[in-house]
Enzyme design. Sequence first.
Site, PDB file in Angstrom:
ATOM      1  N   ASP A  58     -14.769 -34.098  -6.809  1.00 46.47           N
ATOM      2  CA  ASP A  58     -14.495 -35.182  -5.860  1.00 46.47           C
ATOM      3  C   ASP A  58     -13.216 -35.956  -6.175  1.00 46.47           C
ATOM      4  O   ASP A  58     -12.489 -36.348  -5.280  1.00 46.47           O
ATOM      5  CB  ASP A  58     -15.697 -36.126  -5.724  1.00 46.47           C
ATOM      6  CG  ASP A  58     -16.184 -36.688  -7.050  1.00 46.47           C
ATOM      7  OD1 ASP A  58     -15.648 -36.320  -8.117  1.00 46.47           O
ATOM      8  OD2 ASP A  58     -17.111 -37.518  -7.010  1.00 46.47           O
ATOM      9  N   ASP A  70     -18.496 -44.012 -15.699  1.00 47.91           N
ATOM     10  CA  ASP A  70     -19.789 -43.329 -15.549  1.00 47.91           C
ATOM     11  C   ASP A  70     -20.412 -42.826 -16.850  1.00 47.91           C
ATOM     12  O   ASP A  70     -21.620 -42.764 -16.963  1.00 47.91           O
ATOM     13  CB  ASP A  70     -19.719 -42.120 -14.594  1.00 47.91           C
ATOM     14  CG  ASP A  70     -19.534 -42.542 -13.160  1.00 47.91           C
ATOM     15  OD1 ASP A  70     -19.865 -43.692 -12.840  1.00 47.91           O
ATOM     16  OD2 ASP A  70     -19.049 -41.733 -12.376  1.00 47.91           O
TER      17      ASP A  70
END
Length: 780
Positions: free
Chosen positions: A78, A485
């Site tokens: 992504d 993350d």
Amino acid sequence: MIVFITLSPLAKSDWVIPSHFQTPKSLPNPSLGAATAPQQGTQDYSYKFSSVAITGGGYITGIVAHPTEKHLMYTRTDIGSSYRWDEASQQWIALTDFIAPENVNWLGTESIALDPHDPNRLYLAQGQYVTDTLPAAFFVSDDRGTTFDIYEAPFPMGSNDLGRNNGERLAVNPFNTNELWMGTRTEGLWKSTDRAKTWTNITNYPDAAGNGIGIVFVIFDPKNSGTVYVGANVPNGLYYTKDHGATWHSIPGQPTAWDPELLYAGHTPASTAPMPMRAILASNGILYTSVWRDITPGTNNTYPAPYKPQAWLPGGFCGISVDSKDPNTLVVVTLDRDPGPALDSMYYSHDGGETYKDVSQLSTPPVSGGYWGHPVAEAALKDGTPVPWLSFNWNSEWGGYGAPSPIVGLTKFGWWMSSVLIYPWDSHHVMYGTGATIWATDELYKVDSNKAPQWYIQAQGIEETAVLALMSPTDGAHLFSGLGDIMGMRHADLDLPQPILDYAGQHPNVVVRVGDSGVSYPNGCGSGLYSKDNGISWTMFPTCVPGVGNQTNFVGLIALDASAQSFVWASELTAAPYNETGPYSTQDYGATWVAPTGLTVMTGNLSADRVQPKTFYAFNDGIFYISKDGGLSYKSTPASQTGLPAGAGAVPVCNFDTAGELWLPLGTSGLWHSTNFGASWTQIGPKSLVATYFSIGKSAPGRLHPALFLWGQVSAGGAEAIFRSDDAGVTWARINDDAHQYGGAAIIQGDPRVYGRVYMGMFGRGIIYADIAGGGRDPV
Ligand SMILES: *[C@@H]1O[C@H](CO)[C@@H](O)[C@H](O)[C@H]1NC(C)=O
Ligand SMILES: *[C@@H]1O[C@H](CO)[C@@H](O)[C@H](O)[C@H]1NC(C)=O
Ligand SMILES: *[C@@H]1O[C@H](CO)[C@@H](O)[C@H](O)[C@H]1NC(C)=O
Ligand SMILES: *[C@@H]1O[C@H](CO)[C@@H](O)[C@H](O)[C@H]1NC(C)=O
Ligand SMILES: *[C@@H]1O[C@H](CO)[C@@H](O)[C@H](O)[C@H]1NC(C)=O
């Protein structure tokens, strides 16, 4: 999760300050004229660029294999663009590192298309976000992505927007391979007849809008010219044409309501009925078009029966792959079954979806607590190299990211599993992408006899973390990172995957970090930790600073003084208002935090002197601040007295071996230097120099000055690139070439122990380390 790290300058396990460190060393000042002028010249070396091995670290949105060419496959991500699998070296090769900073929106792949008749031809649809200002583009290659022609697209793309987990929106017409179709997010269905150079709108597609996510896959029937299946992101959104797009027909019998088994009480699905995400046209031509058959894995057709507490939660199914050798053998993976306990799974069928084996459940060793997963020993490459961070430390309360399994010894089977591939050249080899990496097995056949296949990680070469902080201390590990993350890592070896930063232990100290833990800790501040053993083990501060809780999202920035006794924590990174308190300090490892005097702005533009204890600097709104008492009080000097640009702000960069020597990278206002604790400043280089990011590293052999590293421009109209200066900024040599731009750095860091080395952190392309080629590189 956001992590900022700062390290004590004295990365030693003892707490004694060597006496020679306490007195500032005198240093020639380039502004003082010939008598003390630095040695001139910066050698223009060629550089070698390598990824710091993390191995994944972000969302794998697609795995695409060529239908006939053995071992040829590509992966899209992504925010980190695309990779090609290289069978010989057993790794993924990044294809688009040439993307220049001004084209950073191209650093994500919306879709990959392959030419079924020419394996050398590759098409990438590149664009991270649907915006009016940043165009998307087609990257067109005749050599499998070694080189590309680039054409701007007449519509936007969004590889990191909602719906990125859908199928391939871009496809090559197998009957005329110069023709491509593309399903877009906002502009309907388009066609190109000149290999993606120019495009025309196929305006009669019935569901062009597709709920804002648009048209999510295009599939040409390779056996029937003119037949194309196109799915839009709406219930009943599956259409076909048999006349090359002249007329469209809805495929009859599509599900018009949710299967009650997929719903659970109190949960309202986001749509009235399932919507197409991905589709496969099997080799026998079956897309199950005229007669619909529900092939959803469920309680009645899946073995073994699901673990008791398992509810068949909503979400549904996304990834699908059909065995190229047997059209009745397929795998499907679930999407978004969070929260668990069983979470996302893979199902395997040999009878076209009539019955399934639950691959995740069969792969899970006993005593799983219902959390299906891999034994952490399987978190390793096929050659046995461990990928230890995938354990996520079994932190049961990690938070929303869904990554860890709370069962020690088990790493979660997966989440965000939207891409899956039965390897076309080996039906026992299946791969699936997760939100973090790619898992693979060569033993899918074992599932047939209800045994666990052996899994491994097949993501080597894919580096797609978003890098938020980098530090290179003078001792211990060469590199620490703070990563979006996945928290961050202590890179004891740059070329091997490392464990995620840990929480446990009590040892002598030096590293401190703050970040959103996503968790509530009853016994301390989960958002601020220090380590006494070079970041191997960590201790929570007993209390957080005011305004920061255990789970605060954005916790600011922390600095640690040279003696590793004083910490200063700015709890937010806003530069105003002045009526607030400044950054808090502690002299007792976080038992108490004190608001300072003399600095009443909560600025994150602060750092600690690397040599002189208790000395902190801040630079905000043109005002320079210094504290010599551990951050309890500050003395300030306005721009009118320092000569620094009014209104500017930046984190002061401190020399690692000389007290009081500082640099300020001020963007288009240039690069500034002080050798007297910020009392006076000189501008380095021409007025046109742009200092976007700045760092220092080990000096060139025989030089007194540290090497300077600059991401920016060293001359008016010159390239935006990364540069090194060996002579205190008099001359600069460009480090990277046009093939190594990575869409621009987000952060850079020199290495105080390896001359010439610089680490570059990207937003989506992980960490690169650049070393002088064929020399200059000390063993790590
Ligand atoms: C392309 O056609 C679709 C209808 O299929 C329409 O919604 C869209 O606005 C058109 N876009 C352009 C740029 O012509
Ligand atoms: C599963 O089987 C049970 C018992 O035969 C039946 O009551 C139930 O309706 C079945 N569920 C589905 C989704 O077919
Ligand atoms: C962290 O949260 C827990 C539970 O909400 C609370 O008891 C504890 O005091 C908090 N710790 C800090 C340092 O705020
Ligand atoms: C600071 O002043 C501004 C403007 O007067 C006011 O809106 C804000 O609430 C004040 N903040 C604090 C923390 O007092
Ligand atoms: C530093 O100052 C600049 C300019 O005022 C500001 O844009 C930036 O947000 C500040 N950075 C931090 C980390 O506070």
